[in-house]
Scaffold this motif. Sequence first.
Motif, PDB file in Angstrom:
ATOM      1  N   THR A   1      42.360 -21.196  17.382  1.00  0.00           N
ATOM      2  CA  THR A   1      43.804 -21.068  17.140  1.00  0.00           C
ATOM      3  C   THR A   1      44.515 -21.434  18.435  1.00  0.00           C
ATOM      4  O   THR A   1      43.976 -21.255  19.526  1.00  0.00           O
TER       5      THR A   1
ATOM      6  N   ALA B   1      43.073 -18.694  20.886  1.00  0.00           N
ATOM      7  CA  ALA B   1      43.880 -18.999  22.062  1.00  0.00           C
ATOM      8  C   ALA B   1      45.374 -19.006  21.738  1.00  0.00           C
ATOM      9  O   ALA B   1      46.194 -19.227  22.624  1.00  0.00           O
ATOM     10  N   ALA B   2      45.727 -18.783  20.485  1.00  0.00           N
ATOM     11  CA  ALA B   2      47.154 -18.828  20.117  1.00  0.00           C
ATOM     12  C   ALA B   2      47.901 -17.644  20.716  1.00  0.00           C
ATOM     13  O   ALA B   2      47.344 -16.560  20.883  1.00  0.00           O
TER      14      ALA B   2
ATOM     15  N   ALA C   1      52.928 -14.081  17.753  1.00  0.00           N
ATOM     16  CA  ALA C   1      54.010 -13.098  17.874  1.00  0.00           C
ATOM     17  C   ALA C   1      53.508 -11.748  17.367  1.00  0.00           C
ATOM     18  O   ALA C   1      52.898 -11.679  16.295  1.00  0.00           O
ATOM     19  N   ASP C   2      53.735 -10.709  18.141  1.00  0.00           N
ATOM     20  CA  ASP C   2      53.285  -9.381  17.717  1.00  0.00           C
ATOM     21  C   ASP C   2      54.134  -8.837  16.571  1.00  0.00           C
ATOM     22  O   ASP C   2      53.660  -8.061  15.765  1.00  0.00           O
TER      23      ASP C   2
ATOM     24  N   GLY D   1      38.617 -13.879  22.427  1.00  0.00           N
ATOM     25  CA  GLY D   1      40.065 -13.677  22.459  1.00  0.00           C
ATOM     26  C   GLY D   1      40.617 -13.988  23.834  1.00  0.00           C
ATOM     27  O   GLY D   1      39.857 -14.177  24.796  1.00  0.00           O
TER      28      GLY D   1
ATOM     29  N   LYS E   1      39.968  -4.570  20.254  1.00  0.00           N
ATOM     30  CA  LYS E   1      39.967  -5.590  19.197  1.00  0.00           C
ATOM     31  C   LYS E   1      38.579  -5.805  18.602  1.00  0.00           C
ATOM     32  O   LYS E   1      38.447  -6.246  17.482  1.00  0.00           O
TER      33      LYS E   1
END
Length: 398
Positions: A192, A271-272, A275-276, A323, A342
């Motif tokens: 990502t 890697a994106a 937005a939280d 991540g 995570k």
Amino acid sequence: MLAGKRILLIIGGGIAAFKSLDLIRRLRERGATVTPVLTRAAEEFVTPLSTSALAAEKVYRDLFDLTDESEMGHIELSRAADLVVVAPATADLMAKMAHGHANDLASTVLMATDKRVLIAPAMNVRMWEHAATQRNLATLLGDGVLVAGPNKGDMACGEYGPGRMAEPLEIVTAIEAAMMDGPLKGRHVLVTSGPTHEPIDPVRYIANRSSGAQGTAIARALTALGAQVTFVTGPASIPAPAGVSVIRVQTARQMLEAVQGALPADAAVFAAAVADWRMAEDQPRKIKKDGSGKVPTLKFAENPDILATVSQMKKGRPALVVGFAAETDDVIAHATAKRARKGCDWIVANDVSPETGIMGGSENAVTVISAQGADEWPRMGKDQVAARLAAKIAGALA
Ligand code: C5P
């Protein structure tokens, strides 16, 4: 790497065709054999004689040329190569490919081949951006066609923008990647990349400063090691790399859906910069200023955490989940806690404080946190970080 490889080079009719003559030279310098096919329109830009002289091979031009057919039929021609390259791939050739036309030698060869096809598009910026070309591009990517370029820049027609054919050496790199029998051959890796855009209303959105540079470099490096890469990208400011399957999304929820749809994978690299939060409610109409001086209050809802969701999958979890942690303080402590929270295998942590110039820049200084502890890498180009990470992934999957 290209020594002894056979490339069928289809030259389309565009001004960039002159660069394909240089491409022939570059490929031959590397030991490849190049068999050229010229479209009728290509002959308006380069001559069969110069093409043939540079390739030191016969040039194929006509589907119904009986001599050609007796020496080598079009079916055989399409299969004798290790890779079929179309450069320049004009808007017309792309349209033919996307729709399965076979009304000249080039398009027939493209339909008949059982080999991978790499295209280097070249056309006017408006033609490139036209909905029809973008539709055709999406179809071709879906068919597994590899794409190198186009680049952004000044065009022969006087306009500026994306549409310039990739430079011959860039096409050579994409060809080498396509030919690679690297350590990740046969492996599917999901990457990502880029930011997400979360709509506030139909005209406004919340975004972040991610350019997609690191994710793009990682996808490229994994491809270079032979991986089949699915590249799920938000609206990044740089183009997706050649040779990957691209899925474009806007929001975090779309990204999660795309990721789930692309599984199974041997490894996944997140890697994106997702937005939280998104707006708690969809706003179908533009929020209006009513002149009273009252300002709107935005109510947020939490987005799904894609990395955590995939890391914690009970069934079908990729063997390796990586991540990223972009932090501005206590980088290692925060990233170590993030890895545990995570449930991923590695966290690539970096300091994105504005003074580092990393966010949106060309360099990165990362620490890779795994079950074995923290491994601090020196500051280097994002391409080098990507190459090192791809090699580490290859090592872990071996
Ligand atoms: O929690 P934070 O955003 O700092 O975590 C960063 C890591 O988690 C990155 O790998 C990012 O791609 C991933 N992430 C995600 N989905 C989210 C938020 C972050 O996949 N909603």
